[in-house]
Design a protein around this motif. Structure first.
Motif, PDB file in Angstrom:
ATOM      1  N   GLU A  38       5.912  13.120   3.539  1.00  0.00           N
ATOM      2  CA  GLU A  38       4.972  13.421   2.465  1.00  0.00           C
ATOM      3  C   GLU A  38       4.483  12.163   1.757  1.00  0.00           C
ATOM      4  OE1 GLU A  38       6.462  16.367  -0.201  1.00  0.00           O
ATOM      5  OE2 GLU A  38       6.991  17.730   1.425  1.00  0.00           O
ATOM      6  N   TYR A  39       5.115  11.032   2.009  1.00  0.00           N
ATOM      7  CA  TYR A  39       4.696   9.767   1.410  1.00  0.00           C
ATOM      8  C   TYR A  39       5.050   8.628   2.347  1.00  0.00           C
ATOM      9  CZ  TYR A  39       9.615   9.737  -0.065  1.00  0.00           C
ATOM     10  OH  TYR A  39      10.989   9.790  -0.096  1.00  0.00           O
ATOM     11  N   ALA A  40       4.382   7.479   2.117  1.00  0.00           N
ATOM     12  CA  ALA A  40       4.628   6.315   2.976  1.00  0.00           C
ATOM     13  C   ALA A  40       4.118   5.071   2.277  1.00  0.00           C
ATOM     14  CB  ALA A  40       3.929   6.477   4.315  1.00  0.00           C
ATOM     15  N   ALA A  41       4.628   3.923   2.717  1.00  0.00           N
ATOM     16  CA  ALA A  41       4.151   2.636   2.222  1.00  0.00           C
ATOM     17  C   ALA A  41       4.152   1.634   3.370  1.00  0.00           C
ATOM     18  CB  ALA A  41       5.028   2.129   1.079  1.00  0.00           C
ATOM     19  N   ILE A  42       3.230   0.683   3.293  1.00  0.00           N
ATOM     20  CA  ILE A  42       3.166  -0.398   4.276  1.00  0.00           C
ATOM     21  C   ILE A  42       3.065  -1.724   3.536  1.00  0.00           C
ATOM     22  CG2 ILE A  42       2.136   1.024   6.092  1.00  0.00           C
ATOM     23  CD1 ILE A  42      -0.585  -0.331   5.430  1.00  0.00           C
ATOM     24  N   ILE A  79       0.886  -1.163   0.000  1.00  0.00           N
ATOM     25  CA  ILE A  79       0.000   0.000   0.000  1.00  0.00           C
ATOM     26  C   ILE A  79       0.922   1.210   0.000  1.00  0.00           C
ATOM     27  CG2 ILE A  79      -1.820   1.272   1.200  1.00  0.00           C
ATOM     28  CD1 ILE A  79      -2.767  -1.520   0.504  1.00  0.00           C
ATOM     29  N   ALA A  80       0.722   2.127  -0.953  1.00  0.00           N
ATOM     30  CA  ALA A  80       1.583   3.308  -1.051  1.00  0.00           C
ATOM     31  C   ALA A  80       0.727   4.566  -1.118  1.00  0.00           C
ATOM     32  CB  ALA A  80       2.470   3.219  -2.292  1.00  0.00           C
ATOM     33  N   TYR A  81       1.205   5.616  -0.460  1.00  0.00           N
ATOM     34  CA  TYR A  81       0.506   6.903  -0.474  1.00  0.00           C
ATOM     35  C   TYR A  81       1.460   8.011  -0.900  1.00  0.00           C
ATOM     36  CZ  TYR A  81      -1.251  11.351   0.670  1.00  0.00           C
ATOM     37  OH  TYR A  81      -1.616  12.656   0.537  1.00  0.00           O
ATOM     38  N   ARG A  82       0.947   8.879  -1.780  1.00  0.00           N
ATOM     39  CA  ARG A  82       1.672  10.096  -2.135  1.00  0.00           C
ATOM     40  C   ARG A  82       0.710  11.052  -2.841  1.00  0.00           C
ATOM     41  NH1 ARG A  82       7.648  10.513  -4.414  1.00  0.00           N
ATOM     42  NH2 ARG A  82       7.986  12.487  -3.391  1.00  0.00           N
ATOM     43  N   GLY A  83       0.751  12.318  -2.456  1.00  0.00           N
ATOM     44  CA  GLY A  83       0.048  13.374  -3.162  1.00  0.00           C
ATOM     45  C   GLY A  83      -1.458  13.211  -3.283  1.00  0.00           C
ATOM     46  N   GLY A  84      -2.097  12.749  -2.232  1.00  0.00           N
ATOM     47  CA  GLY A  84      -3.545  12.611  -2.250  1.00  0.00           C
ATOM     48  C   GLY A  84      -4.058  11.311  -2.833  1.00  0.00           C
ATOM     49  N   VAL A  85      -3.151  10.412  -3.217  1.00  0.00           N
ATOM     50  CA  VAL A  85      -3.541   9.119  -3.801  1.00  0.00           C
ATOM     51  C   VAL A  85      -3.016   7.978  -2.934  1.00  0.00           C
ATOM     52  CG1 VAL A  85      -3.336   7.593  -5.813  1.00  0.00           C
ATOM     53  CG2 VAL A  85      -3.503  10.078  -6.129  1.00  0.00           C
ATOM     54  N   LEU A  86      -3.921   7.062  -2.566  1.00  0.00           N
ATOM     55  CA  LEU A  86      -3.558   5.839  -1.856  1.00  0.00           C
ATOM     56  C   LEU A  86      -3.775   4.688  -2.827  1.00  0.00           C
ATOM     57  CD1 LEU A  86      -2.687   4.728   0.961  1.00  0.00           C
ATOM     58  CD2 LEU A  86      -5.125   4.356   1.411  1.00  0.00           C
ATOM     59  N   ASP A 131      11.191   7.591  -3.045  1.00  0.00           N
ATOM     60  CA  ASP A 131      12.378   8.410  -2.778  1.00  0.00           C
ATOM     61  C   ASP A 131      12.895   9.045  -4.067  1.00  0.00           C
ATOM     62  OD1 ASP A 131      12.437   7.824  -0.059  1.00  0.00           O
ATOM     63  OD2 ASP A 131      13.984   6.273  -0.250  1.00  0.00           O
ATOM     64  N   PHE A 132      12.686   8.357  -5.184  1.00  0.00           N
ATOM     65  CA  PHE A 132      13.159   8.835  -6.484  1.00  0.00           C
ATOM     66  C   PHE A 132      12.049   9.458  -7.318  1.00  0.00           C
ATOM     67  CE2 PHE A 132      16.535   6.099  -5.076  1.00  0.00           C
ATOM     68  CZ  PHE A 132      17.660   6.801  -5.452  1.00  0.00           C
ATOM     69  N   GLY A 133      10.941   9.844  -6.646  1.00  0.00           N
ATOM     70  CA  GLY A 133       9.905  10.615  -7.317  1.00  0.00           C
ATOM     71  C   GLY A 133       8.708   9.855  -7.842  1.00  0.00           C
ATOM     72  N   ALA A 134       8.625   8.555  -7.607  1.00  0.00           N
ATOM     73  CA  ALA A 134       7.503   7.768  -8.114  1.00  0.00           C
ATOM     74  C   ALA A 134       6.191   8.189  -7.465  1.00  0.00           C
ATOM     75  CB  ALA A 134       7.731   6.276  -7.864  1.00  0.00           C
ATOM     76  N   THR A 135       5.104   8.065  -8.212  1.00  0.00           N
ATOM     77  CA  THR A 135       3.763   8.258  -7.656  1.00  0.00           C
ATOM     78  C   THR A 135       3.407   7.024  -6.831  1.00  0.00           C
ATOM     79  OG1 THR A 135       2.631   7.156  -9.498  1.00  0.00           O
ATOM     80  CG2 THR A 135       3.073   9.535  -9.738  1.00  0.00           C
ATOM     81  N   ALA A 136       2.270   7.069  -6.153  1.00  0.00           N
ATOM     82  CA  ALA A 136       1.823   5.917  -5.371  1.00  0.00           C
ATOM     83  C   ALA A 136       1.608   4.695  -6.267  1.00  0.00           C
ATOM     84  CB  ALA A 136       0.543   6.267  -4.615  1.00  0.00           C
ATOM     85  N   VAL A 137       1.005   4.896  -7.429  1.00  0.00           N
ATOM     86  CA  VAL A 137       0.763   3.775  -8.356  1.00  0.00           C
ATOM     87  C   VAL A 137       2.082   3.232  -8.887  1.00  0.00           C
ATOM     88  CG1 VAL A 137      -0.238   3.125 -10.589  1.00  0.00           C
ATOM     89  CG2 VAL A 137      -1.559   4.521  -8.978  1.00  0.00           C
ATOM     90  N   GLU A 138       2.994   4.113  -9.276  1.00  0.00           N
ATOM     91  CA  GLU A 138       4.301   3.665  -9.763  1.00  0.00           C
ATOM     92  C   GLU A 138       5.056   2.915  -8.672  1.00  0.00           C
ATOM     93  OE1 GLU A 138       5.068   7.286 -12.977  1.00  0.00           O
ATOM     94  OE2 GLU A 138       5.730   7.513 -10.894  1.00  0.00           O
TER      95      GLU A 138
END
Length: 140
Positions: free
Chosen positions: A95-99, A4-11, A111-118
């Motif tokens: 600003e982002y996290a994953a579990i 599960i990844a979150y970044r920029g309003g997208v989970l 860390d290298f700029g990927a979106t949550a989906v990427e």
């Protein structure tokens, strides 16, 4: 197993559910919009659903040792990320996290700029326990 990844309003979350070394399904839903926040879980489905119900109905689920959760809200201009581990919710000042089992791969991708989906795609590529359909929920 899960990512599960979150970044920029997208989970975003993968759909894989395993029992030991057997893939049960690749289409499970592990990310949700509940009221004014996003929620996702990693770990046994029964415990994850219990954690989700506890948020919906506002009760203490007790300690769920094998389940991790992520909850994202936007009370003001900034998103707030909270993580659930061993019965405790705590605020993550990032600003982002994953579990989940693919979290290390997903976090490196972000860390290298990927979106949550990427980030989920990266974890699926590198972690055999992650896979299937990627689902997303958004908070604007």
């Amino acid at each position: 197993m899960t990512v599960i990844a979150y970044r920029g309003g997208v989970l975003a979350g993968d759909g894989r559910v395993c029992e030991h070394q057997t893939i049960i399904t690749d289409t499970d839903q592990k990310v949700f919009k509940i009221g004014d926040y996003l929620f996702g879980y990693a770990g046994p489905t029964a415990d994850g659903e219990k954690l989700k119900r506890s948020l919906i109905k506002n009760y203490d689920p007790g300690v769920l040792k094998k389940t991790d959760g992520i909850r994202v809200s936007k009370p003001g201009k900034k998103y707030v990320i909270e993580l659930y581990e061993n019965g405790v919710w705590w605020v993550l000042g990032e600003e982002y996290a994953a579990i989940g089992s693919g979290s290390a791969d997903a976090n490196v991708a972000m860390d290298f700029g990927a979106t949550a989906v990427e980030a989920c795609r990266a974890a699926i590529k590198r972690n055999a326990a992650c896979g299937g359909k990627i689902r997303t929920v958004t908070l604007v």
